[in-house]
Design a protein around this motif. Structure first.
Motif, PDB file in Angstrom:
ATOM      1  N   LYS A  17       0.807  -1.397  -0.029  1.00 38.53           N
ATOM      2  CA  LYS A  17       0.064   0.022  -0.187  1.00 38.53           C
ATOM      3  C   LYS A  17       0.935   1.369  -0.011  1.00 38.53           C
ATOM      4  O   LYS A  17       0.739   2.459  -0.899  1.00 38.53           O
ATOM      5  N   VAL A  41      -7.054   5.003  -5.650  1.00 40.32           N
ATOM      6  CA  VAL A  41      -8.361   5.108  -4.766  1.00 40.32           C
ATOM      7  C   VAL A  41      -8.066   3.941  -3.798  1.00 40.32           C
ATOM      8  O   VAL A  41      -7.548   2.890  -4.055  1.00 40.32           O
ATOM      9  N   PHE A  43      -9.350   1.884  -0.524  1.00 36.78           N
ATOM     10  CA  PHE A  43     -10.581   1.599  -0.053  1.00 36.78           C
ATOM     11  C   PHE A  43     -10.629   1.134   1.387  1.00 36.78           C
ATOM     12  O   PHE A  43      -9.516   0.469   1.851  1.00 36.78           O
ATOM     13  N   ILE A  46     -15.125  -2.453   2.811  1.00 36.66           N
ATOM     14  CA  ILE A  46     -15.994  -2.461   1.998  1.00 36.66           C
ATOM     15  C   ILE A  46     -16.559  -3.942   1.843  1.00 36.66           C
ATOM     16  O   ILE A  46     -15.876  -5.110   2.289  1.00 36.66           O
ATOM     17  N   THR A  48     -17.774  -7.395   0.753  1.00 36.05           N
ATOM     18  CA  THR A  48     -17.709  -8.170  -0.183  1.00 36.05           C
ATOM     19  C   THR A  48     -17.700  -9.662   0.561  1.00 36.05           C
ATOM     20  O   THR A  48     -17.650  -9.924   1.716  1.00 36.05           O
ATOM     21  N   GLY A  90     -18.764  -0.047   3.624  1.00 36.88           N
ATOM     22  CA  GLY A  90     -19.375   0.360   2.702  1.00 36.88           C
ATOM     23  C   GLY A  90     -19.827  -0.542   1.427  1.00 36.88           C
ATOM     24  O   GLY A  90     -19.382  -1.910   1.694  1.00 36.88           O
ATOM     25  N   PRO A  92     -20.014  -2.399  -2.648  1.00 35.94           N
ATOM     26  CA  PRO A  92     -19.157  -2.396  -3.695  1.00 35.94           C
ATOM     27  C   PRO A  92     -19.473  -1.129  -4.885  1.00 35.94           C
ATOM     28  O   PRO A  92     -18.758  -0.650  -5.336  1.00 35.94           O
ATOM     29  N   GLU A  94     -20.636   1.602  -3.806  1.00 36.73           N
ATOM     30  CA  GLU A  94     -19.931   2.943  -3.364  1.00 36.73           C
ATOM     31  C   GLU A  94     -18.341   3.124  -3.433  1.00 36.73           C
ATOM     32  O   GLU A  94     -17.580   4.100  -3.986  1.00 36.73           O
ATOM     33  N   ALA A  95     -17.677   1.753  -3.553  1.00 39.05           N
ATOM     34  CA  ALA A  95     -16.301   1.504  -3.950  1.00 39.05           C
ATOM     35  C   ALA A  95     -15.901   2.082  -5.145  1.00 39.05           C
ATOM     36  O   ALA A  95     -15.108   2.893  -5.674  1.00 39.05           O
ATOM     37  N   GLY A  98     -15.762   5.901  -6.186  1.00 35.72           N
ATOM     38  CA  GLY A  98     -14.639   6.544  -5.889  1.00 35.72           C
ATOM     39  C   GLY A  98     -13.770   6.446  -7.279  1.00 35.72           C
ATOM     40  O   GLY A  98     -13.230   7.428  -7.666  1.00 35.72           O
ATOM     41  N   VAL A 117     -11.858   5.935   0.091  1.00 39.17           N
ATOM     42  CA  VAL A 117     -13.271   5.438   0.110  1.00 39.17           C
ATOM     43  C   VAL A 117     -13.491   4.844   1.460  1.00 39.17           C
ATOM     44  O   VAL A 117     -13.382   3.503   1.361  1.00 39.17           O
ATOM     45  N   GLY A 118     -13.670   5.312   2.409  1.00 40.87           N
ATOM     46  CA  GLY A 118     -13.610   4.608   3.861  1.00 40.87           C
ATOM     47  C   GLY A 118     -14.779   4.998   4.790  1.00 40.87           C
ATOM     48  O   GLY A 118     -14.541   4.513   5.894  1.00 40.87           O
TER      49      GLY A 118
END
Length: 123
Positions: A17, A41, A43, A46, A48, A90, A92, A94-95, A98, A117-118
Motif C-alpha cells: 500500500k 483510490v 478502499f 467494503i 464483499t 461500504g 461495492p 460505493e467503492a 470513487g 473511500v472509507g
C-alpha cells in the motif's frame, strides 16, 4: 525486528500500500508534463464475500480442489464497523463510485492524490 511478532500478511499489505501511494505521487510528477494525471483510490472496509463473517458459508474459497476459509471473525467485524464514522461498511457500488470519480472530467486537474473511500475512517 527483534522481539516483535508481526503478522507477515499485514506487513506485506501495508508495504504494498505504501509503495502504491509513493508510486502514485512520483508518477504524477513524472507524467504531469505529458498531461497525464495519476491518482489512486484506497478502499476502507467494503462489504464483499471476503469481508463477511468467517462462519458464513459464502466465505469458503475453493482452490485446486481445496476449501480455504476466508472472511473475518464475527467479533472483529462488529468492532470494525464501530470504528467507521459512518457506522457501517461500504458497498461495492460505493467503492466503484470513487473510481468513477477519478475517471470523470470533474477530476481532470486532480493528480498525485489518494482518494480514501472509507466512510470517514482514516487508513
Amino acid at each position: 525486528m527483534a522481539g516483535t511478532h508481526g503478522n507477515a500478511g499485514q506487513v506485506n499489505y501495508s508495504s504494498a500500500k505504501a509503495a502504491l501511494v509513493g508510486m502514485t505521487k512520483t508518477l504524477s510528477k513524472e507524467w504531469g508534463r505529458h498531461k497525464v494525471c495519476v491518482n489512486c483510490v484506497a478502499f476502507g472496509f467494503i462489504e464483499t464475500r471476503l469481508t463477511k463473517s468467517n462462519d458464513d458459508p459464502e466465505t469458503k474459497i475453493k482452490i485446486e480442489g481445496q476449501s480455504i476459509q476466508a472472511g473475518v471473525p464475527a467479533q472483529m467485524l462488529s468492532m470494525l464497523k464501530t470504528t467507521i464514522p459512518l457506522g457501517r461498511a461500504g458497498t461495492p457500488e460505493e467503492a466503484a463510485g470513487g473510481v468513477y470519480l477519478m475517471c470523470s472530467p470533474e477530476s481532470d486537474y486532480v493528480s498525485g492524490q489518494v482518494l480514501i473511500v472509507g466512510g470517514g475512517l482514516r487508513l
